[in-house]
Design a protein around this motif. Structure first.
Motif, PDB file in Angstrom:
ATOM      1  N   ILE A  26       0.850  -1.193   0.000  1.00  0.00           N
ATOM      2  CA  ILE A  26       0.000   0.000   0.000  1.00  0.00           C
ATOM      3  C   ILE A  26       0.883   1.239   0.000  1.00  0.00           C
ATOM      4  CG2 ILE A  26      -1.701   1.309   1.339  1.00  0.00           C
ATOM      5  CD1 ILE A  26      -2.667  -1.468   2.391  1.00  0.00           C
ATOM      6  N   LEU A  34      -6.341   3.211  -0.939  1.00  0.00           N
ATOM      7  CA  LEU A  34      -6.612   2.364   0.219  1.00  0.00           C
ATOM      8  C   LEU A  34      -8.114   2.337   0.458  1.00  0.00           C
ATOM      9  CD1 LEU A  34      -5.606   0.640   2.566  1.00  0.00           C
ATOM     10  CD2 LEU A  34      -5.354   2.736   3.903  1.00  0.00           C
ATOM     11  N   LYS A  36     -11.321   0.534   2.185  1.00  0.00           N
ATOM     12  CA  LYS A  36     -11.654  -0.314   3.321  1.00  0.00           C
ATOM     13  C   LYS A  36     -12.324  -1.616   2.884  1.00  0.00           C
ATOM     14  CE  LYS A  36     -13.826   1.596   6.809  1.00  0.00           C
ATOM     15  NZ  LYS A  36     -14.947   2.092   7.685  1.00  0.00           N
ATOM     16  N   VAL A  39      -9.770  -4.008   1.388  1.00  0.00           N
ATOM     17  CA  VAL A  39      -8.887  -4.589   2.409  1.00  0.00           C
ATOM     18  C   VAL A  39      -9.602  -5.708   3.144  1.00  0.00           C
ATOM     19  CG1 VAL A  39      -7.741  -4.134   4.612  1.00  0.00           C
ATOM     20  CG2 VAL A  39      -7.441  -2.559   2.697  1.00  0.00           C
ATOM     21  N   ASN A  43      -8.330  -9.524   3.109  1.00  0.00           N
ATOM     22  CA  ASN A  43      -7.708  -9.918   4.362  1.00  0.00           C
ATOM     23  C   ASN A  43      -7.588 -11.440   4.514  1.00  0.00           C
ATOM     24  OD1 ASN A  43      -6.639  -9.849   6.944  1.00  0.00           O
ATOM     25  ND2 ASN A  43      -8.599  -9.469   7.936  1.00  0.00           N
ATOM     26  N   PHE A  49       0.599  -7.647   4.619  1.00  0.00           N
ATOM     27  CA  PHE A  49       0.410  -6.299   4.097  1.00  0.00           C
ATOM     28  C   PHE A  49       1.652  -5.474   4.459  1.00  0.00           C
ATOM     29  CE2 PHE A  49      -3.832  -7.939   4.649  1.00  0.00           C
ATOM     30  CZ  PHE A  49      -4.592  -7.378   3.631  1.00  0.00           C
ATOM     31  N   THR A  51       3.087  -1.555   4.463  1.00  0.00           N
ATOM     32  CA  THR A  51       2.570  -0.195   4.382  1.00  0.00           C
ATOM     33  C   THR A  51       3.612   0.815   4.858  1.00  0.00           C
ATOM     34  OG1 THR A  51       1.701   0.130   6.633  1.00  0.00           O
ATOM     35  CG2 THR A  51       0.371  -1.205   5.135  1.00  0.00           C
ATOM     36  N   LEU A  59      -5.393  -0.478   9.004  1.00  0.00           N
ATOM     37  CA  LEU A  59      -5.720  -1.852   8.627  1.00  0.00           C
ATOM     38  C   LEU A  59      -6.178  -2.654   9.839  1.00  0.00           C
ATOM     39  CD1 LEU A  59      -2.887  -2.828   6.098  1.00  0.00           C
ATOM     40  CD2 LEU A  59      -4.957  -1.488   5.739  1.00  0.00           C
TER      41      LEU A  59
END
Length: 243
Positions: A26, A34, A36, A39, A43, A49, A51, A59
């Protein structure tokens, strides 16, 4: 829901088509980078991940386990295994998802190194001397994935003009330039196809090879690089009179 519209309508990929994902990188926390909902869907399929600093907390708030998150500062590296190195590198941009959290989290560009290939992903960035520094430290790159859209004189500091994208590729010592960030969201006053028209002209003047896949098309470095200016066909079709 408020926000910019998509040029290409529906999402190009159904989550049901995604199997196990080794790594999600990310660049920063802006909504167009990004999401939500994405993600949360990814997941259960994603091992890790990576970042910039501070983004991992977002996250976790969305249900991602802390042990699956790696946060990096600029110039920090993380080795996934003996075949994959990820390095966070500088970018000239900003962060924030609301009115009160501007620059509370970091933004970054990324270097992805394997025994076979060396890749660069710009995330969002204005043109700056950092590209030369990254090229000196980690280049040359087989492919550079560089932003070339959503630009304007008013926000030139944080988004490059297409001609600067070409110069950034040169600074990075790149071989093949893969333009990104130009055909998904309506974020600027220019037409959706203008970035590619300008970039293609600038790249030709510098004798730089560019990859121009249609969304979903596969690029294989050293084997097949899509080069068709498919946006020109769409422009021509759109200009035809309706009978």
């Amino acid at each position: 829901i408020f926000g910019p519209s998509r040029f290409n309508g529906k999402l190009p990929l159904d989550i049901k088509e995604v199997n196990e994902v080794d790594l999600v990188i990310i660049s920063h926390d802006h909504y167009d980078h990004l999401n939500k909902a994405s993600v949360r869907l990814l997941n259960q399929r994603t091992k890790k991940f990576v970042t910039p600093l501070g983004v991992g907390e977002r996250l976790q708030n969305w249900g991602v386990s802390a042990d699956k998150i790696v946060e990096l500062d600029w110039w920090e590296e993380h080795r996934i295994d003996d075949r994959l190195l990820i390095a966070a590198t500088p970018a000239q941009h900003f962060s924030g998802r609301g009115l009160t959290d501007r620059n509370n989290t970091l933004w970054a560009s990324w270097v992805i190194q394997t025994p076979n290939h060396n890749l660069f992903f710009s995330g969002d960035s204005g043109y700056f001397d950092g590209f030369k520094q990254i090229g000196q430290k980690y280049g040359p790159f087989d492919m550079t994935f560089l932003e070339c859209g959503a630009y304007d004189e008013k926000w030139h500091f944080v988004h490059m003009f297409p001609e600067e994208t070409v110069q950034a590729h040169i600074d990075l010592k790149g071989k093949v330039l893969h333009p990104i960030h130009w055909g998904t969201y309506n974020l600027a006053l220019h037409s959706w196809y203008e970035p590619m028209q300008r970039l293609a002209e600038a790249a030709q003047a510098e004798k730089i090879e560019i990859a121009t896949p249609v969304v979903g098309e596969t690029t294989l470095f050293g084997v097949y690089i899509p080069r068709t200016p498919w946006w020109e066909t769409l422009i021509a079709e759109a200009s035809q009179p309706v009978v």
